[in-house]
Design a protein around this motif. Sequence first.
Motif, PDB file in Angstrom:
ATOM      1  N   SER A  27       0.816  -1.215   0.000  1.00  0.00           N
ATOM      2  CA  SER A  27       0.000   0.000   0.000  1.00  0.00           C
ATOM      3  C   SER A  27       0.846   1.260   0.000  1.00  0.00           C
ATOM      4  N   ALA A  28       2.176   1.100   0.359  1.00  0.00           N
ATOM      5  CA  ALA A  28       3.049   2.275   0.374  1.00  0.00           C
ATOM      6  C   ALA A  28       3.479   2.687  -1.016  1.00  0.00           C
ATOM      7  N   LEU A  29       3.211   1.836  -1.986  1.00  0.00           N
ATOM      8  CA  LEU A  29       3.671   2.110  -3.339  1.00  0.00           C
ATOM      9  C   LEU A  29       2.781   3.118  -4.053  1.00  0.00           C
ATOM     10  N   ASP A  30       3.423   4.026  -4.786  1.00  0.00           N
ATOM     11  CA  ASP A  30       2.675   4.914  -5.670  1.00  0.00           C
ATOM     12  C   ASP A  30       2.379   4.123  -6.937  1.00  0.00           C
ATOM     13  N   PRO A  31       1.108   3.952  -7.319  1.00  0.00           N
ATOM     14  CA  PRO A  31       0.808   3.161  -8.519  1.00  0.00           C
ATOM     15  C   PRO A  31       1.369   3.769  -9.791  1.00  0.00           C
ATOM     16  N   HIS A  32       1.696   5.060  -9.786  1.00  0.00           N
ATOM     17  CA  HIS A  32       2.284   5.708 -10.964  1.00  0.00           C
ATOM     18  C   HIS A  32       3.723   6.093 -10.678  1.00  0.00           C
ATOM     19  N   ASP A  33       4.566   5.887 -11.653  1.00  0.00           N
ATOM     20  CA  ASP A  33       5.943   6.350 -11.581  1.00  0.00           C
ATOM     21  C   ASP A  33       5.969   7.763 -12.161  1.00  0.00           C
ATOM     22  N   ARG A  34       5.934   8.760 -11.309  1.00  0.00           N
ATOM     23  CA  ARG A  34       5.797  10.143 -11.765  1.00  0.00           C
ATOM     24  C   ARG A  34       7.039  10.623 -12.515  1.00  0.00           C
ATOM     25  N   GLY A  35       8.204  10.150 -12.094  1.00  0.00           N
ATOM     26  CA  GLY A  35       9.419  10.515 -12.802  1.00  0.00           C
ATOM     27  C   GLY A  35       9.425   9.984 -14.221  1.00  0.00           C
ATOM     28  N   ALA A  36       9.016   8.734 -14.393  1.00  0.00           N
ATOM     29  CA  ALA A  36       8.938   8.145 -15.729  1.00  0.00           C
ATOM     30  C   ALA A  36       7.889   8.851 -16.574  1.00  0.00           C
ATOM     31  N   THR A  37       6.778   9.231 -15.940  1.00  0.00           N
ATOM     32  CA  THR A  37       5.732   9.966 -16.658  1.00  0.00           C
ATOM     33  C   THR A  37       6.271  11.293 -17.193  1.00  0.00           C
ATOM     34  N   ARG A  38       7.052  12.003 -16.358  1.00  0.00           N
ATOM     35  CA  ARG A  38       7.628  13.275 -16.797  1.00  0.00           C
ATOM     36  C   ARG A  38       8.593  13.083 -17.959  1.00  0.00           C
ATOM     37  N   LEU A  39       9.367  12.013 -17.924  1.00  0.00           N
ATOM     38  CA  LEU A  39      10.311  11.744 -19.014  1.00  0.00           C
ATOM     39  C   LEU A  39       9.571  11.469 -20.319  1.00  0.00           C
ATOM     40  N   VAL A  40       8.489  10.703 -20.248  1.00  0.00           N
ATOM     41  CA  VAL A  40       7.698  10.422 -21.453  1.00  0.00           C
ATOM     42  C   VAL A  40       7.049  11.701 -21.969  1.00  0.00           C
ATOM     43  N   ALA A  41       6.532  12.527 -21.053  1.00  0.00           N
ATOM     44  CA  ALA A  41       5.924  13.797 -21.463  1.00  0.00           C
ATOM     45  C   ALA A  41       6.965  14.714 -22.096  1.00  0.00           C
ATOM     46  N   PHE A  42       8.167  14.727 -21.552  1.00  0.00           N
ATOM     47  CA  PHE A  42       9.229  15.562 -22.121  1.00  0.00           C
ATOM     48  C   PHE A  42       9.623  15.056 -23.509  1.00  0.00           C
ATOM     49  N   ALA A  43       9.679  13.734 -23.673  1.00  0.00           N
ATOM     50  CA  ALA A  43       9.979  13.157 -24.988  1.00  0.00           C
ATOM     51  C   ALA A  43       8.922  13.587 -25.998  1.00  0.00           C
ATOM     52  N   LEU A  44       7.676  13.590 -25.570  1.00  0.00           N
ATOM     53  CA  LEU A  44       6.589  14.001 -26.454  1.00  0.00           C
ATOM     54  C   LEU A  44       6.715  15.475 -26.826  1.00  0.00           C
ATOM     55  N   LEU A  45       7.087  16.312 -25.870  1.00  0.00           N
ATOM     56  CA  LEU A  45       7.286  17.735 -26.151  1.00  0.00           C
ATOM     57  C   LEU A  45       8.400  17.934 -27.177  1.00  0.00           C
ATOM     58  N   VAL A  70      14.142   1.001 -23.504  1.00  0.00           N
ATOM     59  CA  VAL A  70      14.557   1.309 -22.130  1.00  0.00           C
ATOM     60  C   VAL A  70      13.351   1.341 -21.192  1.00  0.00           C
ATOM     61  N   VAL A  71      12.308   2.050 -21.579  1.00  0.00           N
ATOM     62  CA  VAL A  71      11.146   2.197 -20.697  1.00  0.00           C
ATOM     63  C   VAL A  71      10.384   0.881 -20.571  1.00  0.00           C
ATOM     64  N   LEU A  72      10.227   0.150 -21.660  1.00  0.00           N
ATOM     65  CA  LEU A  72       9.498  -1.119 -21.603  1.00  0.00           C
ATOM     66  C   LEU A  72      10.233  -2.146 -20.757  1.00  0.00           C
ATOM     67  N   LEU A  73      11.563  -2.103 -20.750  1.00  0.00           N
ATOM     68  CA  LEU A  73      12.325  -3.004 -19.880  1.00  0.00           C
ATOM     69  C   LEU A  73      12.106  -2.668 -18.414  1.00  0.00           C
ATOM     70  N   ALA A  74      12.038  -1.373 -18.100  1.00  0.00           N
ATOM     71  CA  ALA A  74      11.777  -0.958 -16.715  1.00  0.00           C
ATOM     72  C   ALA A  74      10.324  -1.183 -16.328  1.00  0.00           C
ATOM     73  N   ALA A  75       9.429  -1.082 -17.316  1.00  0.00           N
ATOM     74  CA  ALA A  75       7.989  -1.346 -17.132  1.00  0.00           C
ATOM     75  C   ALA A  75       7.349  -0.539 -16.016  1.00  0.00           C
ATOM     76  N   PRO A  76       7.536   0.797 -16.002  1.00  0.00           N
ATOM     77  CA  PRO A  76       6.858   1.608 -14.979  1.00  0.00           C
ATOM     78  C   PRO A  76       5.382   1.786 -15.335  1.00  0.00           C
ATOM     79  N   VAL A  77       4.597   2.228 -14.378  1.00  0.00           N
ATOM     80  CA  VAL A  77       3.193   2.544 -14.631  1.00  0.00           C
ATOM     81  C   VAL A  77       3.108   4.042 -14.913  1.00  0.00           C
ATOM     82  N   ILE A  78       2.783   4.377 -16.154  1.00  0.00           N
ATOM     83  CA  ILE A  78       2.746   5.770 -16.588  1.00  0.00           C
ATOM     84  C   ILE A  78       1.383   6.380 -16.288  1.00  0.00           C
TER      85      ILE A  78
END
Length: 420
Positions: A18-36, A138-146
């Motif tokens: 329950s202590a886990l954040d279901p989203h990896d916010r750092g990974a989300t920011r990296l994907v958003a930056f890639a999109l930008l 890289v991201v698929l190997l890490a498999a974060p929740v975006i």
Amino acid sequence: MADVLRPRLPSVRGGTDSALDPHDRGATRLVAFALLLVLYYLSYRYPLQINSSTTSPSYSDTPSSLQAAKYLLYAVLVGLTVLYFGTSRSVRSFARTTVPPAIVLGAASVAVWPVAQAILFKRPDLVENGIFFSLSVVVLLAAPVIQPAPVVRVLQWFTVIAIVVNGIQVLLYLAIGRLPALAYEGTISIRFGSLWDDPNGFAIAIAFVLPIAALGFRRFRIPIVLLLLGSLLLTQSVTGVVSTLAALVIVWVLQLKVSSTWIPALLVVIAAGAAVQVASLVSNPVVESFVQGKAGSVQGHLNAFSVLSDLGAGQLSGFDPMAVTVESGYVDMIGTEGVVYTLIYVVILLALLVRSMRNARASVIGGPGRALHFASATLSVAMLVGLTNLPLQSVFPLNALVAISLIIEFCAEPRSEVLR
């Protein structure tokens, strides 16, 4: 299917799930930056009148430094992503999604082979076809929740800005005769490609953002959709228009129940209406002028079939890549990267379509993820259709958008939206 869509929640040392954040916010920011980076990099073209002097009489060729800069920036982003996952995972455990190994292997194959060809055969131009999938691997190997919401916001802003920029370009043409990249003075061939100044690429991108406009906006969605459709017509890209409209129809039909008995009747009505419309346009002088202007392009597409019949074992295997670009993307890939690479690329697009449709159906109605998943679905179909007539696999930023969509669909799971 529920098990596939449910992210695994690994235990945390000294804590509980329950202590886990279901989203990896750092990974989300990296994907958003890639999109930008991908969406806005080409915005220098129109104001500086830089593109290609061979297809744009009023433009100069893009300097090599500007062409190479996008690869350097993307490489830095990939490096930062590797560093992030290497450091963050050693400090804290994150929820992980389930990415099929075949998808990771397919993305790796698409990423590595063109780069290997560029090195082996001294063909740096081939790097374009694969390098943008390196981030996917890289991201698929890490498999974060975006988290889908920030990504959707990036696309919403791009949609509005692209429409505004296209409107400014049209007004400048009408007011002072300012030509966009693909335009010939004294003809009706004045093609608008918004921020990218690329009508063919932008027409395919409209397939990507139309679901964002239709499902992601709470206000002004109808005007935005209509303006996007108007922008689609202003590209004068026959392949882009057909691919985008086909993608919208196909994805719309796929999200319906297959047992619906009225779908065949609807398709018959659409086909009959299209036939009547084409027949009524044949005698139109504007249309005749447009068709005559497209004659050279049509001939180039037809020549692709003769190129296919002349390919040898070296081209089919990818060990003797063609030196010229062919109008058909499929023929171009077969003759340059080889048959196996082409099949993998097509399978990746089909897997993207299947996954995005499943995610869309499982998403919360009205949630940001639903619009995002449908966007990935329409992009994959538009690419599959458009590759018959254009080498879209080597068109930036479309190739990068496919790579980023692959990350989104296998990492931004519908189940995670409920777990926030």
